[in-house]
Design a protein around this motif. Sequence first.
Motif, PDB file in Angstrom:
ATOM      1  N   ASN A 162       0.714  -1.175  -0.032  1.00  0.00           N
ATOM      2  CA  ASN A 162       0.074  -0.080   0.030  1.00  0.00           C
ATOM      3  C   ASN A 162       1.008   1.413   0.113  1.00  0.00           C
ATOM      4  OD1 ASN A 162      -2.887  -1.300   0.434  1.00  0.00           O
ATOM      5  ND2 ASN A 162      -1.669  -2.081   2.067  1.00  0.00           N
ATOM      6  N   ASP A 186      -6.148   4.740   2.974  1.00  0.00           N
ATOM      7  CA  ASP A 186      -5.149   4.349   2.048  1.00  0.00           C
ATOM      8  C   ASP A 186      -4.541   2.999   1.884  1.00  0.00           C
ATOM      9  OD1 ASP A 186      -4.943   6.600   0.317  1.00  0.00           O
ATOM     10  OD2 ASP A 186      -3.042   7.485   1.081  1.00  0.00           O
ATOM     11  N   ARG A 207      -2.256  -4.487 -11.711  1.00  0.00           N
ATOM     12  CA  ARG A 207      -1.999  -2.969 -11.359  1.00  0.00           C
ATOM     13  C   ARG A 207      -0.459  -2.701 -11.912  1.00  0.00           C
ATOM     14  NH1 ARG A 207      -1.762   0.532  -6.622  1.00  0.00           N
ATOM     15  NH2 ARG A 207      -3.558  -0.767  -5.467  1.00  0.00           N
ATOM     16  N   ASP A 223      -7.288  -4.942  -3.854  1.00  0.00           N
ATOM     17  CA  ASP A 223      -7.176  -3.505  -4.644  1.00  0.00           C
ATOM     18  C   ASP A 223      -8.657  -2.801  -4.353  1.00  0.00           C
ATOM     19  OD1 ASP A 223      -6.099  -1.773  -6.308  1.00  0.00           O
ATOM     20  OD2 ASP A 223      -5.873  -3.041  -8.251  1.00  0.00           O
ATOM     21  N   GLY A 224      -8.874  -2.664  -3.306  1.00  0.00           N
ATOM     22  CA  GLY A 224      -9.817  -1.783  -2.775  1.00  0.00           C
ATOM     23  C   GLY A 224     -11.205  -2.233  -2.932  1.00  0.00           C
ATOM     24  N   GLN A 252      -5.229  -0.299   0.319  1.00  0.00           N
ATOM     25  CA  GLN A 252      -5.702  -0.986  -1.007  1.00  0.00           C
ATOM     26  C   GLN A 252      -5.821  -2.513  -0.851  1.00  0.00           C
ATOM     27  OE1 GLN A 252      -2.859   1.106  -3.213  1.00  0.00           O
ATOM     28  NE2 GLN A 252      -3.988   2.758  -3.294  1.00  0.00           N
TER      29      GLN A 252
END
Length: 292
Positions: A87, A236, A287, A189-190, A238
Amino acid sequence: MAKRVGILYESDEWSDWKLHRELEAALGRPVAMINMEADNCLDAAAECEVLVSCVFASAVFRGHEHAAASMNALVHGALPESVELINPRRAHGFEVSKAAAAQALEAAGLTVPPVLGLGRPEELRGAEERWRYPCVIKPDCGGRTTHTAVLHDASQAVAFLEEAPDLRFIVEEFIPARAGFMTRMELVDGALALVVKRSIAPNGLSSYHEGSTYELYPDCPEPVREAVRAAAAALDIQFGSFDVIEGADGRTYLIDANSVSNVSEDCTELFGGLDLMGCYAEALARRIDGKA
Ligand SMILES: Nc1ncnc2c1ncn2[C@@H]1O[C@H](COP(=O)(O)OP(=O)(O)O)[C@@H](O)[C@H]1O
Ligand SMILES: [Mg+2]
């Protein structure tokens, strides 16, 4: 040129090597394993373009103080800004301070347990009389329910502080769970990749290490899911996990934010067949390289 990727780790956790294997397979190239206990770890880290952190807050209890210090240096300027950390750097600050996480979540309009005290045992001594009971005491930088207890009265608090190691502790109001379980959510990823119920042990704590059992929770209410998505965005985080308690008052209390997810080999079974590190690897590869 394909980006050079590294995983930061502090010990031979099963999940670190599993992630390494899966990430190399998903990217189709080698991934560096950077042992944060090693003296040259910051140089090795700076040779990568993308780093994934697997350094846990609990490193300090497991004899990996050097890794914890290196990780701290890395997020506070020892790593060139051009190196991407997953992250993001800021998330690590919440992994290593429950008080910082609670403050940021509250500032984002989310619900956290009221904090009754914060400090080392010698700073907290004498304040026990003013705490509301039951309350929970746990290390500010902690994990795996180490040095954590539910306290029912001031005499238990005195006894706990007498024996406690010289760490910063946070004392919170004990939040009773409406339906008797803790809700654990894993983010990849969120996005919410997994929602499980984790039972609460007779000592009032819920944890893999307390022998809690897991059950998939597909019907978890949307407002609870939404609170965790909002919390992840606020911190923040993720890739990571959250422990939440659906309170008897109908509110969703954010108890614990983890920017490193800790799974052991049997978790795939506990998680209804979901291979969390495999999911991480696929999402990370997407990503990093824009491929599945
Ligand atoms: N304020 C609280 N109210 C009720 N239970 C709590 C509270 N804080 C922690 N707990 C219990 O203690 C466990 C461990 O605390 P947590 O904050 O998740 O720390 P860790 O980093 O050790 O996982 C939680 O899973 C939960 O069962
Ligand atoms: Mg926890």
